[in-house]
Design a protein around this motif. Sequence first.
Motif, PDB file in Angstrom:
ATOM      1  N   PHE A  74      36.598  41.364  28.475  1.00 20.72           N
ATOM      2  CA  PHE A  74      36.439  40.056  29.127  1.00 20.72           C
ATOM      3  C   PHE A  74      37.725  39.672  29.859  1.00 20.72           C
ATOM      4  CE2 PHE A  74      33.370  38.626  25.503  1.00 20.72           C
ATOM      5  CZ  PHE A  74      32.427  39.530  25.961  1.00 20.72           C
ATOM      6  N   GLU A  75      38.867  39.848  29.183  1.00 25.35           N
ATOM      7  CA  GLU A  75      40.143  39.421  29.749  1.00 25.35           C
ATOM      8  C   GLU A  75      40.583  40.303  30.910  1.00 25.35           C
ATOM      9  OE1 GLU A  75      42.524  39.458  26.259  1.00 25.35           O
ATOM     10  OE2 GLU A  75      41.742  37.535  25.521  1.00 25.35           O
ATOM     11  N   SER A  76      39.972  41.483  31.051  1.00 27.46           N
ATOM     12  CA  SER A  76      40.285  42.322  32.207  1.00 27.46           C
ATOM     13  C   SER A  76      39.622  41.786  33.475  1.00 27.46           C
ATOM     14  CB  SER A  76      39.835  43.762  31.949  1.00 27.46           C
ATOM     15  OG  SER A  76      38.422  43.884  31.989  1.00 27.46           O
ATOM     16  N   PHE A  77      38.639  40.913  33.329  1.00 33.11           N
ATOM     17  CA  PHE A  77      37.974  40.300  34.484  1.00 33.11           C
ATOM     18  C   PHE A  77      38.596  38.957  34.855  1.00 33.11           C
ATOM     19  CE2 PHE A  77      34.623  43.223  33.159  1.00 33.11           C
ATOM     20  CZ  PHE A  77      34.160  43.702  34.371  1.00 33.11           C
ATOM     21  N   THR A  78      38.956  38.158  33.841  1.00 30.84           N
ATOM     22  CA  THR A  78      39.502  36.822  34.098  1.00 30.84           C
ATOM     23  C   THR A  78      40.398  36.411  32.937  1.00 30.84           C
ATOM     24  OG1 THR A  78      38.968  34.458  34.343  1.00 30.84           O
ATOM     25  CG2 THR A  78      37.407  35.806  33.099  1.00 30.84           C
ATOM     26  N   PRO A  79      41.501  35.705  33.228  1.00 30.40           N
ATOM     27  CA  PRO A  79      42.343  35.215  32.130  1.00 30.40           C
ATOM     28  C   PRO A  79      41.722  34.011  31.425  1.00 30.40           C
ATOM     29  CG  PRO A  79      43.218  34.484  34.227  1.00 30.40           C
ATOM     30  CD  PRO A  79      42.078  35.412  34.553  1.00 30.40           C
ATOM     31  N   LEU A  80      40.687  33.428  32.031  1.00 33.67           N
ATOM     32  CA  LEU A  80      40.075  32.223  31.462  1.00 33.67           C
ATOM     33  C   LEU A  80      38.919  32.625  30.552  1.00 33.67           C
ATOM     34  CD1 LEU A  80      40.117  29.897  34.595  1.00 33.67           C
ATOM     35  CD2 LEU A  80      41.795  30.066  32.739  1.00 33.67           C
ATOM     36  N   VAL A  81      39.271  33.002  29.310  1.00 30.87           N
ATOM     37  CA  VAL A  81      38.300  33.430  28.297  1.00 30.87           C
ATOM     38  C   VAL A  81      38.447  32.522  27.080  1.00 30.87           C
ATOM     39  CG1 VAL A  81      37.574  35.301  26.764  1.00 30.87           C
ATOM     40  CG2 VAL A  81      38.353  35.816  29.095  1.00 30.87           C
ATOM     41  N   GLU A  82      37.334  31.968  26.629  1.00 32.28           N
ATOM     42  CA  GLU A  82      37.329  31.103  25.446  1.00 32.28           C
ATOM     43  C   GLU A  82      36.427  31.727  24.372  1.00 32.28           C
ATOM     44  OE1 GLU A  82      35.810  26.679  23.981  1.00 32.28           O
ATOM     45  OE2 GLU A  82      36.074  27.076  26.119  1.00 32.28           O
ATOM     46  N   PRO A  83      37.009  32.434  23.393  1.00 34.87           N
ATOM     47  CA  PRO A  83      36.178  32.985  22.321  1.00 34.87           C
ATOM     48  C   PRO A  83      35.607  31.862  21.458  1.00 34.87           C
ATOM     49  CG  PRO A  83      38.348  34.027  22.396  1.00 34.87           C
ATOM     50  CD  PRO A  83      38.419  32.798  23.246  1.00 34.87           C
ATOM     51  N   LEU A  84      34.323  31.972  21.133  1.00 36.85           N
ATOM     52  CA  LEU A  84      33.696  31.027  20.207  1.00 36.85           C
ATOM     53  C   LEU A  84      33.624  31.599  18.805  1.00 36.85           C
ATOM     54  CD1 LEU A  84      30.706  29.541  22.253  1.00 36.85           C
ATOM     55  CD2 LEU A  84      32.986  28.593  21.911  1.00 36.85           C
ATOM     56  N   SER A  85      33.546  32.913  18.696  1.00 39.22           N
ATOM     57  CA  SER A  85      33.502  33.622  17.424  1.00 39.22           C
ATOM     58  C   SER A  85      33.805  35.076  17.718  1.00 39.22           C
ATOM     59  CB  SER A  85      32.121  33.457  16.762  1.00 39.22           C
ATOM     60  OG  SER A  85      31.123  34.090  17.547  1.00 39.22           O
ATOM     61  N   VAL A  86      33.605  35.950  16.744  1.00 33.80           N
ATOM     62  CA  VAL A  86      33.917  37.364  16.972  1.00 33.80           C
ATOM     63  C   VAL A  86      32.994  37.998  17.995  1.00 33.80           C
ATOM     64  CG1 VAL A  86      34.928  37.738  14.699  1.00 33.80           C
ATOM     65  CG2 VAL A  86      32.471  38.076  15.026  1.00 33.80           C
ATOM     66  N   ASP A  87      31.831  37.382  18.252  1.00 33.59           N
ATOM     67  CA  ASP A  87      30.839  38.062  19.081  1.00 33.59           C
ATOM     68  C   ASP A  87      30.373  37.276  20.295  1.00 33.59           C
ATOM     69  OD1 ASP A  87      29.517  36.141  17.648  1.00 33.59           O
ATOM     70  OD2 ASP A  87      27.843  37.419  17.041  1.00 33.59           O
ATOM     71  N   GLU A  88      31.072  36.224  20.678  1.00 40.27           N
ATOM     72  CA  GLU A  88      30.661  35.487  21.870  1.00 40.27           C
ATOM     73  C   GLU A  88      31.851  34.776  22.489  1.00 40.27           C
ATOM     74  OE1 GLU A  88      28.172  31.985  21.338  1.00 40.27           O
ATOM     75  OE2 GLU A  88      28.631  31.975  19.197  1.00 40.27           O
ATOM     76  N   ALA A  89      31.760  34.542  23.810  1.00 36.78           N
ATOM     77  CA  ALA A  89      32.851  33.878  24.522  1.00 36.78           C
ATOM     78  C   ALA A  89      32.340  33.314  25.836  1.00 36.78           C
ATOM     79  CB  ALA A  89      33.988  34.855  24.784  1.00 36.78           C
ATOM     80  N   PHE A  90      33.045  32.293  26.309  1.00 41.47           N
ATOM     81  CA  PHE A  90      32.835  31.765  27.660  1.00 41.47           C
ATOM     82  C   PHE A  90      33.867  32.389  28.591  1.00 41.47           C
ATOM     83  CE2 PHE A  90      30.994  28.035  25.386  1.00 41.47           C
ATOM     84  CZ  PHE A  90      29.758  28.012  26.022  1.00 41.47           C
ATOM     85  N   LEU A  91      33.458  32.666  29.822  1.00 35.61           N
ATOM     86  CA  LEU A  91      34.360  33.144  30.866  1.00 35.61           C
ATOM     87  C   LEU A  91      34.221  32.243  32.082  1.00 35.61           C
ATOM     88  CD1 LEU A  91      33.667  35.720  29.056  1.00 35.61           C
ATOM     89  CD2 LEU A  91      34.169  37.072  31.097  1.00 35.61           C
ATOM     90  N   ASP A  92      35.342  31.783  32.627  1.00 35.78           N
ATOM     91  CA  ASP A  92      35.356  31.057  33.889  1.00 35.78           C
ATOM     92  C   ASP A  92      35.756  32.057  34.969  1.00 35.78           C
ATOM     93  OD1 ASP A  92      35.983  29.534  36.157  1.00 35.78           O
ATOM     94  OD2 ASP A  92      36.628  27.821  34.970  1.00 35.78           O
ATOM     95  N   VAL A  93      34.843  32.328  35.909  1.00 34.65           N
ATOM     96  CA  VAL A  93      35.073  33.393  36.900  1.00 34.65           C
ATOM     97  C   VAL A  93      35.251  32.848  38.317  1.00 34.65           C
ATOM     98  CG1 VAL A  93      33.858  35.103  35.505  1.00 34.65           C
ATOM     99  CG2 VAL A  93      32.585  33.785  37.209  1.00 34.65           C
ATOM    100  N   ARG A  94      35.431  31.548  38.445  1.00 37.31           N
ATOM    101  CA  ARG A  94      35.489  30.979  39.798  1.00 37.31           C
ATOM    102  C   ARG A  94      36.697  31.491  40.582  1.00 37.31           C
ATOM    103  NH1 ARG A  94      35.257  24.943  38.691  1.00 37.31           N
ATOM    104  NH2 ARG A  94      34.550  25.661  36.639  1.00 37.31           N
ATOM    105  N   GLY A  95      37.774  31.845  39.881  1.00 40.05           N
ATOM    106  CA  GLY A  95      38.977  32.262  40.585  1.00 40.05           C
ATOM    107  C   GLY A  95      39.095  33.756  40.812  1.00 40.05           C
ATOM    108  N   VAL A  96      38.101  34.532  40.405  1.00 40.50           N
ATOM    109  CA  VAL A  96      38.225  35.987  40.531  1.00 40.50           C
ATOM    110  C   VAL A  96      37.109  36.596  41.378  1.00 40.50           C
ATOM    111  CG1 VAL A  96      39.494  36.199  38.364  1.00 40.50           C
ATOM    112  CG2 VAL A  96      36.990  36.338  38.333  1.00 40.50           C
ATOM    113  N   ARG A  97      36.438  35.780  42.151  1.00 42.37           N
ATOM    114  CA  ARG A  97      35.314  36.274  42.948  1.00 42.37           C
ATOM    115  C   ARG A  97      35.759  37.279  44.000  1.00 42.37           C
ATOM    116  NH1 ARG A  97      30.742  31.753  43.673  1.00 42.37           N
ATOM    117  NH2 ARG A  97      30.004  33.446  44.984  1.00 42.37           N
ATOM    118  N   ARG A  98      36.954  37.080  44.566  1.00 41.29           N
ATOM    119  CA  ARG A  98      37.427  38.032  45.573  1.00 41.29           C
ATOM    120  C   ARG A  98      37.694  39.405  44.968  1.00 41.29           C
ATOM    121  NH1 ARG A  98      41.655  34.844  49.612  1.00 41.29           N
ATOM    122  NH2 ARG A  98      40.133  33.328  50.449  1.00 41.29           N
TER     123      ARG A  98
END
Length: 418
Positions: free
Chosen positions: A108-132
Amino acid sequence: MGHGDGRGRIVSSADADDTGTSILHVDMDAFYAAVEVLDDPSLRGLPLIIGSPDGRSVVSSASYEARRYGVRAAMPVSQARRLCPSARIVPPHFHRYHEVSRQVMAIFESFTPLVEPLSVDEAFLDVRGVRRLWGSPARIAQLVRERVQDEVGITCSVGVAATKHVAKMASTISKPDGMLVIPASDTQAFLDPRPVRTMWGVGPKAAEALEGRGIRTIRDIRTSSREMLDRAVGPALSARLAELARGEDPRTVETERVEKSIGHEETFDTDVTDRTFLRAELLRLADRVAARLRRAEWETATVAIKIRFDDFRTLSRSQTLPEPTAVGQRIGEAAQALFDQIDRRDPVRLVGVRAEKLRPAGGGGFGLWDDDEDWRRVEGAVDDAVARFGTATISRARHIGRGEGRGAAQHPKAHGLD
């Protein structure tokens, strides 16, 4: 909507419209079971129950094959075996799950630095800044799924939406091994027909309260009066649900998450009726909670207990402390006081102590008199001894000879079916 066992899943095509989206919710599919299959391919395709086979434990997770028989997380293993007699019982390997989780989070972190883990098996990713770099949100979701499959060997499901709430709902509906994209303009149409129980944050009690007043869908929440919602679930939750029902969710992806609570619980080998022993166990668990608080430099403002009886009915009680603390004696006394308020005298199979509403230690300072000064000194000495010699070197005298809870089965985290 999905049913937790893969029936009724809805997925998007690879070229789905993702206009106005920026949030991904990525959720591993039956994560514990998937890791067990990864380590033992002979288990693939079998109904698996992750839990202790001793009959007194509860299901930590289950494969989709077992879920179709009605097996669910937190269900007694004995009941799960009756529902699915052909299931294989696999003991959990939490260290392995955390190891695989670190691999997934690194992807996940290789795509975007904005990663919010919720638990060991799920996370939110904000990808608005990595579209290019990677393309549209839907394209990034596809790439994430492919890399998790190729590099780790398990599958995940992804929801793509304009808000965290809708993205999480979408990933659930697309499980297993799917992707569901909700463009911003379709948010309301997606939400309206969904049952209230599918909303993130609506538990069984809140759902029953809403349904008892004829509020069964998210559209019903959106069109109900605030007075009715207030009567059903209280003003605070009703305001939040009304906002979410309109597709409004201002929460952003938070890369630094503050631990919301710290707890320990214990399941006994045999049910316990000795209340003196149970009070002592609450104090022992409080000491463990306090030690973790001190290591993390946190204090707790609220103490909660959980008591599960032999019929599996579970009671929870909580108390706000006069002053935040990380002193085990103070947490234990609060836990014991909460336990003393429970009138039921049936045999107990599980006890738990949890510290909630955490805050940085020392934030409020000490008053002119510090009632906990002596205990703080004693527990500080215990911390030093544990750091030097290990956890087995020192304990309260009343706990000596009892082992870790008289044959307790420890559960470091409670999970829903993933």
